[in-house]
Write an enzyme that holds these catalytic residues in place. Sequence first.
Site, PDB file in Angstrom:
ATOM      1  N   TYR A 153       0.833  -1.206   0.000  1.00  0.00           N
ATOM      2  CA  TYR A 153       0.000   0.000   0.000  1.00  0.00           C
ATOM      3  C   TYR A 153       0.869   1.259   0.000  1.00  0.00           C
ATOM      4  O   TYR A 153       0.670   2.173  -0.808  1.00  0.00           O
ATOM      5  CB  TYR A 153      -0.906  -0.041   1.224  1.00  0.00           C
ATOM      6  N   LYS A 157       1.184   4.326  -2.836  1.00  0.00           N
ATOM      7  CA  LYS A 157       0.860   5.718  -2.509  1.00  0.00           C
ATOM      8  C   LYS A 157       2.084   6.605  -2.745  1.00  0.00           C
ATOM      9  O   LYS A 157       1.961   7.733  -3.217  1.00  0.00           O
ATOM     10  CB  LYS A 157       0.361   5.820  -1.065  1.00  0.00           C
TER      11      LYS A 157
HETATM   12  N1  LIG Z   1      -9.918   5.776   5.267  1.00  0.00           N
HETATM   13  C1  LIG Z   1      -8.699   6.197   5.579  1.00  0.00           C
HETATM   14  O1  LIG Z   1      -8.339   6.302   6.768  1.00  0.00           O
HETATM   15  C2  LIG Z   1      -7.735   6.591   4.490  1.00  0.00           C
HETATM   16  C3  LIG Z   1      -6.503   7.130   4.879  1.00  0.00           C
HETATM   17  C4  LIG Z   1      -5.597   7.522   3.910  1.00  0.00           C
HETATM   18  C5  LIG Z   1      -5.917   7.371   2.570  1.00  0.00           C
HETATM   19  N2  LIG Z   1      -7.106   6.853   2.203  1.00  0.00           N
HETATM   20  C6  LIG Z   1      -7.394   6.719   0.780  1.00  0.00           C
HETATM   21  O2  LIG Z   1      -8.636   7.295   0.485  1.00  0.00           O
HETATM   22  C7  LIG Z   1      -9.236   6.614  -0.620  1.00  0.00           C
HETATM   23  C8  LIG Z   1     -10.632   6.173  -0.250  1.00  0.00           C
HETATM   24  O3  LIG Z   1     -10.560   5.354   0.891  1.00  0.00           O
HETATM   25  P1  LIG Z   1     -11.868   5.011   1.749  1.00  0.00           P
HETATM   26  O4  LIG Z   1     -11.416   4.789   3.128  1.00  0.00           O
HETATM   27  O5  LIG Z   1     -12.934   5.992   1.464  1.00  0.00           O
HETATM   28  O6  LIG Z   1     -12.222   3.571   1.134  1.00  0.00           O
HETATM   29  P2  LIG Z   1     -13.608   2.876   0.824  1.00  0.00           P
HETATM   30  O7  LIG Z   1     -13.319   1.412   0.805  1.00  0.00           O
HETATM   31  O8  LIG Z   1     -14.694   3.368   1.712  1.00  0.00           O
HETATM   32  O9  LIG Z   1     -13.928   3.367  -0.653  1.00  0.00           O
HETATM   33  C9  LIG Z   1     -13.198   2.929  -1.750  1.00  0.00           C
HETATM   34  C10 LIG Z   1     -14.154   2.734  -2.905  1.00  0.00           C
HETATM   35  O10 LIG Z   1     -13.366   2.337  -4.038  1.00  0.00           O
HETATM   36  C11 LIG Z   1     -14.028   1.293  -4.686  1.00  0.00           C
HETATM   37  N3  LIG Z   1     -13.051   0.484  -5.402  1.00  0.00           N
HETATM   38  C12 LIG Z   1     -12.128  -0.360  -4.867  1.00  0.00           C
HETATM   39  N4  LIG Z   1     -11.426  -0.931  -5.838  1.00  0.00           N
HETATM   40  C13 LIG Z   1     -11.900  -0.454  -7.018  1.00  0.00           C
HETATM   41  C14 LIG Z   1     -11.566  -0.679  -8.362  1.00  0.00           C
HETATM   42  N5  LIG Z   1     -10.603  -1.555  -8.712  1.00  0.00           N
HETATM   43  N6  LIG Z   1     -12.242   0.002  -9.312  1.00  0.00           N
HETATM   44  C15 LIG Z   1     -13.221   0.860  -8.981  1.00  0.00           C
HETATM   45  N7  LIG Z   1     -13.594   1.102  -7.718  1.00  0.00           N
HETATM   46  C16 LIG Z   1     -12.934   0.452  -6.743  1.00  0.00           C
HETATM   47  C17 LIG Z   1     -14.736   0.500  -3.595  1.00  0.00           C
HETATM   48  O11 LIG Z   1     -15.819  -0.258  -4.096  1.00  0.00           O
HETATM   49  C18 LIG Z   1     -15.178   1.626  -2.658  1.00  0.00           C
HETATM   50  O12 LIG Z   1     -16.475   2.086  -2.977  1.00  0.00           O
HETATM   51  C19 LIG Z   1      -8.289   5.472  -0.973  1.00  0.00           C
HETATM   52  O13 LIG Z   1      -7.450   5.873  -2.029  1.00  0.00           O
HETATM   53  C20 LIG Z   1      -7.489   5.280   0.292  1.00  0.00           C
HETATM   54  O14 LIG Z   1      -6.225   4.709   0.039  1.00  0.00           O
HETATM   55  C21 LIG Z   1      -8.033   6.444   3.138  1.00  0.00           C
END
Ligand SMILES: NC(=O)c1ccc[n+]([C@@H]2O[C@H](COP(=O)([O-])OP(=O)(O)OC[C@H]3O[C@@H](n4cnc5c(N)ncnc54)[C@H](O)[C@@H]3O)[C@@H](O)[C@H]2O)c1
Length: 251
Positions: A153, A157
């Site tokens: 991961y 990133k």
């Molecule tokens: N939640 C956190 O604490 C956090 C922290 C840092 C970064 N992020 C980043 O924020 C972004 C969103 O994270 P989140 O926590 O909202 O996740 P989440 O799982 O709630 O949402 C991710 C969405 O992406 C979709 N998805 C996954 N793989 C896919 C693919 N191959 N094609 C199309 N859609 C796809 C999923 O169905 C989901 O709806 C990500 O890039 C994650 O790395 C999240």
Amino acid sequence: MNGNLLQNRVAIVTGGGSGIGQAICSAFAQQGATVAVLDVAGDAAQAVAASVDGLAIALDVSDAGACADAVDGVADKLGAPTVLVCSAAYFAGRVPLADLGEDVWEKSLNVNIGGHFNMSKQCIPHMIEAGGGSIVHISSIMAKVANFGQTAYCTTKGALTMLSRGIALDYAKYGIRSNTLMPGGIATKGMADLYGGDMDRAEAEWGAVMHPLGRLGRVEEIADAAVFLASDRSSFITGADLPVEGGYSIR
Ligand SMILES: NC(=O)c1ccc[n+]([C@@H]2O[C@H](COP(=O)([O-])OP(=O)(O)OC[C@H]3O[C@@H](n4cnc5c(N)ncnc54)[C@H](O)[C@@H]3O)[C@@H](O)[C@H]2O)c1
């Protein structure tokens, strides 16, 4: 917050069916954008699109052909996309490198880097034709700071920083900006799952140890930063990495 920062813009949000992407879809619509919600979970995309009066498309962002079809479809139905937010990501859980399966490694690269490549490649020609645009790559503070068992991961990133800078450099002359947004720990379902549903423990742990601001972040706080990067409010910012992480990387 309602406003007109994205009036007359067509925005594509991948991963828009859930969490941070969903909050970005709502915030963009509240700022006047017409939003295309792209997600591998078609039902979730439909539900969010219905809530923002937008367009839903089910696709896997690691599928280059599906991305080309999706962007063509958005351009046909809504007009040229001039805002792209890539939020879809694959998180394989906590697995040290020697135990990581090749399939997990490849999927991490294909979704978390390849998805941004596929979508940017398809949207950039529309942005050039429209006279400019803004690409926001949802990265993570894990682009800068490693975490236990998250090498795949973190690698993906970290790579987004240079993917974004390359785009920023090559397309600045067309008025296209490209930036990454680096969230810290955010209160999402994924975060809850990591703590077996115990959000109080997640808040306490992140607040006490990782975030000097003393709590988890909220999806709306990431969406506000995405509005800033997508809109003309950030018109002289490109090739940057914006941390929205409660001070995680201060120390
Ligand atoms: N939640 C956190 O604490 C956090 C922290 C840092 C970064 N992020 C980043 O924020 C972004 C969103 O994270 P989140 O926590 O909202 O996740 P989440 O799982 O709630 O949402 C991710 C969405 O992406 C979709 N998805 C996954 N793989 C896919 C693919 N191959 N094609 C199309 N859609 C796809 C999923 O169905 C989901 O709806 C990500 O890039 C994650 O790395 C999240």
